[in-house]
Design a protein around this motif. Structure first.
Motif, PDB file in Angstrom:
ATOM      1  N   HIS A  40       0.826  -1.209   0.000  1.00  0.00           N
ATOM      2  CA  HIS A  40       0.000   0.000   0.000  1.00  0.00           C
ATOM      3  C   HIS A  40       0.865   1.266   0.000  1.00  0.00           C
ATOM      4  N   ILE A  41       1.946   1.240   0.770  1.00  0.00           N
ATOM      5  CA  ILE A  41       2.834   2.416   0.819  1.00  0.00           C
ATOM      6  C   ILE A  41       3.511   2.621  -0.536  1.00  0.00           C
ATOM      7  N   VAL A  50      10.788   0.771   0.841  1.00  0.00           N
ATOM      8  CA  VAL A  50      10.381  -0.077   1.968  1.00  0.00           C
ATOM      9  C   VAL A  50      11.316  -1.265   2.099  1.00  0.00           C
ATOM     10  N   ASP A  51      11.861  -1.446   3.288  1.00  0.00           N
ATOM     11  CA  ASP A  51      12.676  -2.627   3.586  1.00  0.00           C
ATOM     12  C   ASP A  51      11.886  -3.532   4.534  1.00  0.00           C
ATOM     13  N   SER A 396      -4.018  -3.752   7.357  1.00  0.00           N
ATOM     14  CA  SER A 396      -2.674  -3.285   6.990  1.00  0.00           C
ATOM     15  C   SER A 396      -2.751  -2.039   6.112  1.00  0.00           C
ATOM     16  N   PHE A 397      -3.740  -2.005   5.212  1.00  0.00           N
ATOM     17  CA  PHE A 397      -3.941  -0.801   4.398  1.00  0.00           C
ATOM     18  C   PHE A 397      -4.257   0.394   5.299  1.00  0.00           C
ATOM     19  N   GLN A 401      -2.054   3.697   5.490  1.00  0.00           N
ATOM     20  CA  GLN A 401      -2.691   5.002   5.270  1.00  0.00           C
ATOM     21  C   GLN A 401      -2.251   5.991   6.354  1.00  0.00           C
ATOM     22  N   SER A 402      -2.158   5.516   7.598  1.00  0.00           N
ATOM     23  CA  SER A 402      -1.691   6.381   8.696  1.00  0.00           C
ATOM     24  C   SER A 402      -0.269   6.865   8.436  1.00  0.00           C
TER      25      SER A 402
END
Length: 474
Positions: A40-41, A50-51, A396-397, A401-402
């Protein structure tokens, strides 16, 4: 930040690039919660990197180690996760135990945001005498054993008894019952581990009771799993019609999934099996309701389980919120194998992370960890060990989003550059830890598929982490 179709507009993207403002995000855990958060990110921020860190050499968490081997279709999400892992803005680092090899504090220094998605690595205990006798196992360990989870590879469950008892009325309980009673020829075509297949081929278990504290209207399994159990070749269901008397009105007002599930149980309870069918069914299973375990009873030498004493209960309240209250009556049931399937439990990862040990979750608001800016959580460690993969996806989405909102609002200061794995890699090297990359995993994957092909299976899982590391030249 998002332009048409959720993509950043070219002008804005160039401005972000010229400022070098690429947020570095770290996700701890490579199960569904971790991968969906990363997905999502990456999808909604064109510069984020993202790692993903994972303590085992191999990814995918419960999709690999929790989903039953005879449910291959549920594992198809691995294709989506692989697509995410192959993104040029995503990296996977397996064989890294956060909290031991690197601390959460060190990760927070190296990244703009850290998301904890490490799931529930323990099981809830029964808290009754005899729980530690030989022949008593958690369903979590049993599932891990037949699915090749390294920590459970030496479980060697004793399957020499005729009657097994599973405590719990959820899908995991039905999975375990189905694996115990499935004809071995059906399992042979799955990715079940070689050693558990050999043990199940010699199993003497031919009767499985699934016992729950509450009634038919409170079971937590779903209709698909129940139907599969009812139709399992060579087995017959034993449901007592008396357990379903007087449920008519309650069923009428129940939500549709609950209504259909209860109607299927009632129909099964009332069906009269023909003589031929009984003769053709060497194995059987049944549901027992309103019984709460009090004690696992030991054999004369005090070493092994021989049965279980249960308190009969009555229900207070209605529907899902009904409570089971002991009536004072007890009953003993003979069984040589007891599997406790009363839920998974998350554990604290690092002293620097707040943890609510009563509920087994990290205190959070929409995934933002309370009192620790820049730290987030998703999945079971965020909301408790409930729901299916789609529930985890939505959850998780929500956390992702946060993170995106906090990036946009400037809560996370991206102007301070962070080196991500550049920093963490040095720390790991200094501690003698060698991470496993996603292409390393793909070598392990290929080896498993090749071994499986030779045995007519989709894959033969490697269950020893040392063997995995040798395979990739670590």
């Amino acid at each position: 930040m998002a332009g048409v179709g959720g993509r950043a507009s070219p002008g804005l993207k160039r401005w972000l690039s010229s400022q070098g403002l690429a947020p570095r995000v770290c996700v701890v855990g490579s199960g569904p919660a971790g991968f969906y958060t990363a997905q999502h990110i990456l999808k909604h921020h064109d510069l984020a990197r993202v790692d993903i860190y994972e303590k085992l050499p191999v990814p995918f968490g419960l999709v690999r180690f929790g989903v039953a081997p005879d449910h291959p279709e549920v594992k198809n999400v691995i294709n989506t996760f692989t697509h995410t892992a192959r993104s040029d803005r995503c990296a996977y680092y397996g064989n890294v135990a956060v909290g031991r090899d690197v601390t959460v504090g060190e990760l927070r220094q190296a990244y703009h945001a850290v998301v904890l998605s490490y799931g529930a690595e323990d099981n809830r205990i029964l808290g009754i005498p005899g729980e530690n006798l030989s022949g008593v196992y958690s369903a979590r360990a049993f599932v891990g054993w037949y699915n090749g989870l390294p920590e459970n590879r030496d479980l060697k469950p004793d399957l020499s008894c005729e009657t097994a008892l599973i405590l719990g009325h959820g899908n995991v309980a039905l999975d375990v019952a189905r694996i115990l009673l499935s004809p071995v020829d059906l399992l042979r075509k799955t990715d079940i581990t070689d050693s558990s297949l050999a043990a199940l081929a010699c199993s003497k278990v031919k009767r499985v009771w699934l016992v729950g504290r509450r009634g038919p209207l409170q079971v937590a399994f779903t209709i698909k799993e129940l139907r599969e159990m009812i139709n399992l070749p060579g087995t017959r269901p034993i449901l007592d019609p008396a357990d379903f008397t007087g449920l008519g009105n309650a069923v009428k007002d129940a939500p549709r999934p609950r209504k259909r599930l209860t109607e299927l149980m009632i129909k099964t309870a009332l069906e009269k099996p023909g003589e031929k069918m009984v003769a053709a069914a060497p194995r059987e299973w049944g549901l027992r309701f309103q019984r709460s375990p009090q004690e696992v009873l030991a054999t004369a030498d005090g070493m092994r389980a021989r049965g279980i004493r249960m308190a009969l209960t009555r229900l207070q309240g209605l529907g899902d919120s009904a409570k089971a209250v002991p009536t004072g009556e007890v009953e003993e049931l003979e069984c040589g194998l007891v599997l406790s399937s009363i839920g998974y439990r998350s554990l604290p990862l690092d002293p620097a992370v707040p943890f609510d040990s009563q509920h087994g979750v990290i205190p959070n608001s929409s995934g933002r960890v309370e009192g620790v800016p820049g730290l987030y959580c998703s999945g079971w460690v965020k909301r408790g060990p409930t729901g299916v993969i789609i529930t985890t996806m939505n959850d998780s989405f929500d956390t992702a989003q946060s993170v995106l909102e906090d990036l946009q609002a400037g809560v996370l200061d991206v102007s301070a550059s962070r080196d991500g794995f550049g920093t963490v890699g040095s720390i790991l090297r200094s501690r003698g830890v060698r991470p496993v990359s996603f292409s390393d995993w793909e070598k392990i994957d290929a080896a498993e598929v090749t071994r499986g092909k030779a045995a007519g299976k989709p894959r033969e899982k490697i269950v020893d982490p040392e063997e995995m590391l040798q395979l990739i030249g670590h």
